[in-house]
Write a protein that holds these residues in place. Structure first.
Motif, short mmCIF file in Angstrom:
data_model
loop_
_atom_site.label_atom_id
_atom_site.label_comp_id
_atom_site.label_asym_id
_atom_site.label_seq_id
_atom_site.Cartn_x
_atom_site.Cartn_y
_atom_site.Cartn_z
N ARG A 115 -6.34 -5.35 17.27
CA ARG A 115 -5.57 -4.40 16.44
C ARG A 115 -5.34 -3.08 17.18
O ARG A 115 -4.28 -2.46 17.04
N ARG A 116 -6.31 -2.67 17.95
CA ARG A 116 -6.14 -1.43 18.70
C ARG A 116 -5.02 -1.56 19.73
O ARG A 116 -4.21 -0.65 19.91
N VAL A 117 -4.97 -2.70 20.42
CA VAL A 117 -3.91 -2.95 21.41
C VAL A 117 -2.54 -2.90 20.73
O VAL A 117 -1.59 -2.28 21.23
N GLY A 118 -2.43 -3.55 19.55
CA GLY A 118 -1.15 -3.56 18.83
C GLY A 118 -0.71 -2.17 18.41
O GLY A 118 0.47 -1.81 18.52
N LEU A 119 -1.67 -1.35 17.94
CA LEU A 119 -1.34 0.01 17.49
C LEU A 119 -0.99 0.91 18.68
O LEU A 119 -0.09 1.76 18.59
N TYR A 120 -1.70 0.74 19.80
CA TYR A 120 -1.36 1.51 21.01
C TYR A 120 0.07 1.19 21.46
O TYR A 120 0.84 2.09 21.82
N ASN A 121 0.41 -0.10 21.46
CA ASN A 121 1.76 -0.52 21.88
C ASN A 121 2.82 0.08 20.94
O ASN A 121 3.86 0.55 21.39
N HIS A 122 2.51 0.06 19.63
CA HIS A 122 3.47 0.60 18.66
C HIS A 122 3.69 2.10 18.88
O HIS A 122 4.84 2.58 18.83
N LEU A 123 2.62 2.84 19.12
CA LEU A 123 2.76 4.27 19.36
C LEU A 123 3.53 4.53 20.66
O LEU A 123 4.29 5.50 20.75
N GLY A 124 3.33 3.67 21.65
CA GLY A 124 4.12 3.79 22.89
C GLY A 124 5.60 3.66 22.62
O GLY A 124 6.43 4.42 23.15
N LYS A 125 5.98 2.69 21.76
CA LYS A 125 7.38 2.49 21.41
C LYS A 125 7.95 3.71 20.66
O LYS A 125 9.08 4.15 20.90
N ILE A 126 7.14 4.27 19.75
CA ILE A 126 7.59 5.42 18.98
C ILE A 126 7.86 6.61 19.90
O ILE A 126 8.92 7.27 19.82
N TYR A 127 6.91 6.89 20.80
CA TYR A 127 7.06 8.06 21.67
C TYR A 127 8.18 7.87 22.69
O TYR A 127 8.80 8.86 23.12
N ARG A 128 8.48 6.63 23.04
CA ARG A 128 9.63 6.40 23.91
C ARG A 128 10.92 6.76 23.16
O ARG A 128 11.83 7.40 23.71
N GLU A 129 11.01 6.32 21.91
CA GLU A 129 12.21 6.63 21.11
C GLU A 129 12.35 8.13 20.87
O GLU A 129 13.45 8.65 20.79
N LYS A 130 11.20 8.82 20.76
CA LYS A 130 11.23 10.27 20.54
C LYS A 130 11.33 11.05 21.85
O LYS A 130 11.27 12.28 21.86
N GLU A 131 11.48 10.29 22.95
CA GLU A 131 11.63 10.86 24.29
C GLU A 131 10.40 11.64 24.73
O GLU A 131 10.48 12.56 25.54
N LEU A 132 9.27 11.26 24.20
CA LEU A 132 7.98 11.83 24.64
C LEU A 132 7.36 10.82 25.61
O LEU A 132 6.41 10.11 25.29
N TYR A 133 7.92 10.76 26.80
CA TYR A 133 7.62 9.66 27.72
C TYR A 133 6.18 9.71 28.24
O TYR A 133 5.56 8.65 28.46
N SER A 134 5.65 10.88 28.47
CA SER A 134 4.27 10.98 28.97
C SER A 134 3.28 10.41 27.95
O SER A 134 2.35 9.68 28.30
N LYS A 135 3.50 10.74 26.66
CA LYS A 135 2.63 10.20 25.62
C LYS A 135 2.80 8.70 25.50
O LYS A 135 1.83 7.96 25.27
N ALA A 136 4.04 8.24 25.65
CA ALA A 136 4.28 6.79 25.60
C ALA A 136 3.49 6.09 26.70
O ALA A 136 2.84 5.05 26.46
N LEU A 137 3.53 6.64 27.93
CA LEU A 137 2.78 6.05 29.05
C LEU A 137 1.28 6.04 28.75
O LEU A 137 0.58 5.06 29.06
N ASP A 138 0.78 7.12 28.16
CA ASP A 138 -0.66 7.20 27.85
C ASP A 138 -1.08 6.03 26.96
O ASP A 138 -2.12 5.40 27.21
N TYR A 139 -0.29 5.76 25.94
CA TYR A 139 -0.68 4.70 25.00
C TYR A 139 -0.49 3.30 25.60
O TYR A 139 -1.28 2.39 25.34
#
Length: 553
Positions: A115-139
């Motif tokens: 579940r943690r892997v799934g939630l990390y991946n989802h947050l990565g997708k959100i931050y990519r859409e919000k153009e917060l690329y560094s945060k997306a990479l972190d997740y």
């Protein structure tokens, strides 16, 4: 107020949909499966909204019942629905809340990890859409550190590579795509293998590397082989865009028409607009081009406005939530502080009560000891002094005393007995060396028929022995000598003292008649005094064998 109204309407709509969720033949279908499919594979405009509210409703019910695992799962599904609806802030809030709940729960490690892997991946997708690329990479990096499933690793590598492209880190993106392609081919995961091939091909042709056409075509062949319609649409669209870039109008038209057919088959308005946009671009009609540019400009402005509004609403909601949490925390801390104060007060009262009881008990014990001591002194004075005085008085009345000398002798005897009683209960003279005090004590019991032998070891350091211990040894020896004088008929007494480490040893022995040992009165007092100093005492006696005592304190 408006948000609450919309939420209530959403819940009612979900309940209505669930009540009539049936297959054509009338058999009832599991509503959870229906909404699961509506979120992951929506085919109608109402699927995502109803799915979103369905999972929000179940989130609350699971949290109330304490079903943490299911609460986390429905929160993730609601987050996916919110993401697809474009509500990135709400989706982010749900995912973060689910992660916090996961972190603070006692869930089996394997279930927690997936579940943690799934939630990390989802947050990565959100931050990519919000153009917060560094945060997306972190997740994405966090997810890749924990992922076990090969299929999930391929997806995460694909997603991270797309973020690298946004950051113009094309070499890193290429490396991730190549890893994903290799894993997909090795595992036989054709779906994800084709996606990685397609993405690598797009990256290459965008950089005017014609080798990318080979990856694009290979991805299309794999998708045709497994009949993946959505993937085929993506391949044709990218081939059309590349042909348009290379000014190959015929190829671009062919690929765009094929993508349009697949978009109609999928019944996706988004895909239809994308395909029609390419065909419009090919016709080069100035009016259409102007209309398209204007539409794109308005859409961009509208999207920016929506994003700003959503961000502001999210900030307000977050501030309200933080305020509520702060108040709840303050209330919790206040309650804990009050509880701590009450407990401290009760402990203080209890401690005071215990001290009061102990002091009372000590006072009672002291009073009893004083009473016993007074009784002993009274009895001793009565037995040894008062009787003598009475006898002298009787003799004087009867004039039996034939001379003043006899009267003086009797008075001297009374004086000596009084002095002995006074010495027995008086405080020790601590100005004199202790060995002299003991010598003086023993001398008081010496007589023509009794020889007292004393031996004090030279290693005894009298200055290191506490006054309390000296008092106890003095009174014990005094009690033993008094007991000997009354009962033993001894002619020889031996007393010795020795130092062994921190312990002082006293040895007493006499050659009296001995007796069966009975610890009463005097001997019991002796034992109590020694035990009060955490010392040890042993008695040894028998009829006709004298009396021996060994003391160590």
């Amino acid at each position: 107020m408006l948000n609450q109204l919309l939420t209530c309407i959403g819940f009612l709509f979900v309940a209505f949909q669930a009540a009539f969720a049936q297959v054509p033949d009338g058999e009832i279908v599991d509503s959870s499966e229906i909404y699961y499919q509506r979120v992951l594979n929506p085919t109608a405009t109402h699927h995502l909204p109803t799915g979103y509210f369905y999972y929000l409703k179940h989130k609350e019910s699971h949290l109330i019942s304490g079903d943490t695992l299911n609460a986390i799962d429905v929160m993730r599904m609601a987050a996916i629905a919110g993401f697809k609806l474009g509500s990135y802030n709400e989706s982010e809030q749900l995912a973060v809340e689910a992660l916090e709940l996961l972190q603070n729960s006692e869930i089996e490690q394997s279930q927690r990890q997936a579940r943690r892997v799934g939630l990390y991946n989802h947050l990565g997708k959100i931050y990519r859409e919000k153009e917060l690329y560094s945060k997306a990479l972190d997740y994405y990096n966090l997810a890749l550190e924990e992922v076990d499933k090969v299929s999930d690793r391929i997806t995460l590598l694909n997603n991270r590579a797309n973020v690298f492209i946004e950051l113009d880190r094309h070499q890193q993106a290429t490396t991730d795509f190549q890893k994903a392609i290799q894993l997909g081919e090795q595992s036989g995961d054709t779906l994800r293998w084709a996606r990685a091939l397609n993405n690598l091909g797009v990256l290459k042709v965008t950089n005017y590397n014609r080798e990318g056409l080979r990856e694009l075509q290979r991805a299309l062949d794999l998708r045709i082989a497994i009949g993946e319609t959505e993937g085929m649409y993506s391949s044709y669209r990218h081939l059309a865009l590349n042909a348009l870039r290379e000014s190959d109008t015929a190829a671009a038209t062919r690929y765009a028409n094929r993508s349009l057919e697949l978009a109609e088959e999928l019944n996706s308005a988004t895909f239809l607009m994308e395909s029609l946009s390419i065909l419009t671009e090919l016709k080069k009609d100035p009016t259409v081009v102007r209309y398209k540019d204007l539409t794109d400009s308005l859409n961009s402005a509208q999207q920016e406005e929506q994003n700003l509004f959503a961000a502001m609403r999210f900030d307000v909601d977050k501030e309200i939530l933080n305020t509520q949490r702060a108040r709840a925390q303050m209330e919790k801390e206040r309650s804990q502080k009050q509880l701590t104060q009450i407990i401290a007060l009760l402990l203080l009262i209890l401690l005071g009560l215990v001290i009061f009881i102990i002091l009372n008990r000590v006072k009672l014990v002291k009073q009893r000891e004083i009473y016993k001591t007074e009784n002993r002194i009274s009895k001793k004075v009565h037995d040894e002094v008062a009787n003598e005085v009475y006898q002298v008085m009787v003799k004087m009345q009867l004039k039996e005393a034939d001379s003043g000398n006899e009267l003086l002798d009797n008075l001297e005897s009374i004086y000596n007995r009084s002095r002995d009683i006074s010495k027995e209960y008086s405080a020790l003279n601590d100005a004199l060396p202790f060995d002299e005090v003991i010598t003086d004590l023993l001398a008081g019991y010496q007589s023509d028929g009794l020889t007292i032998v004393k031996r004090f070891s030279k290693n005894v350091d009298w200055s290191q022995i506490s006054q309390h211990k000296k008092n106890a040894l003095y009174r014990v020896l005094q009690e033993l000598m008094t007991n000997m004088k009354k009962h033993s008929k001894a002619t020889l007494v031996a007393v010795s003292m020795n130092q062994k480490g921190t312990k002082t040893e006293l040895f007493y022995s006499d050659n009296g008649v001995g007796s069966t040992l009975k610890k009463q009165n005097g001997l019991q007092n002796v034992e109590n005094r020694i035990f009060a100093l955490n010392g040890s005492i042993t008695f040894e006696t028998a009829q006709g064998k004298g009396f021996k005592v060994k003391i160590s304190v």
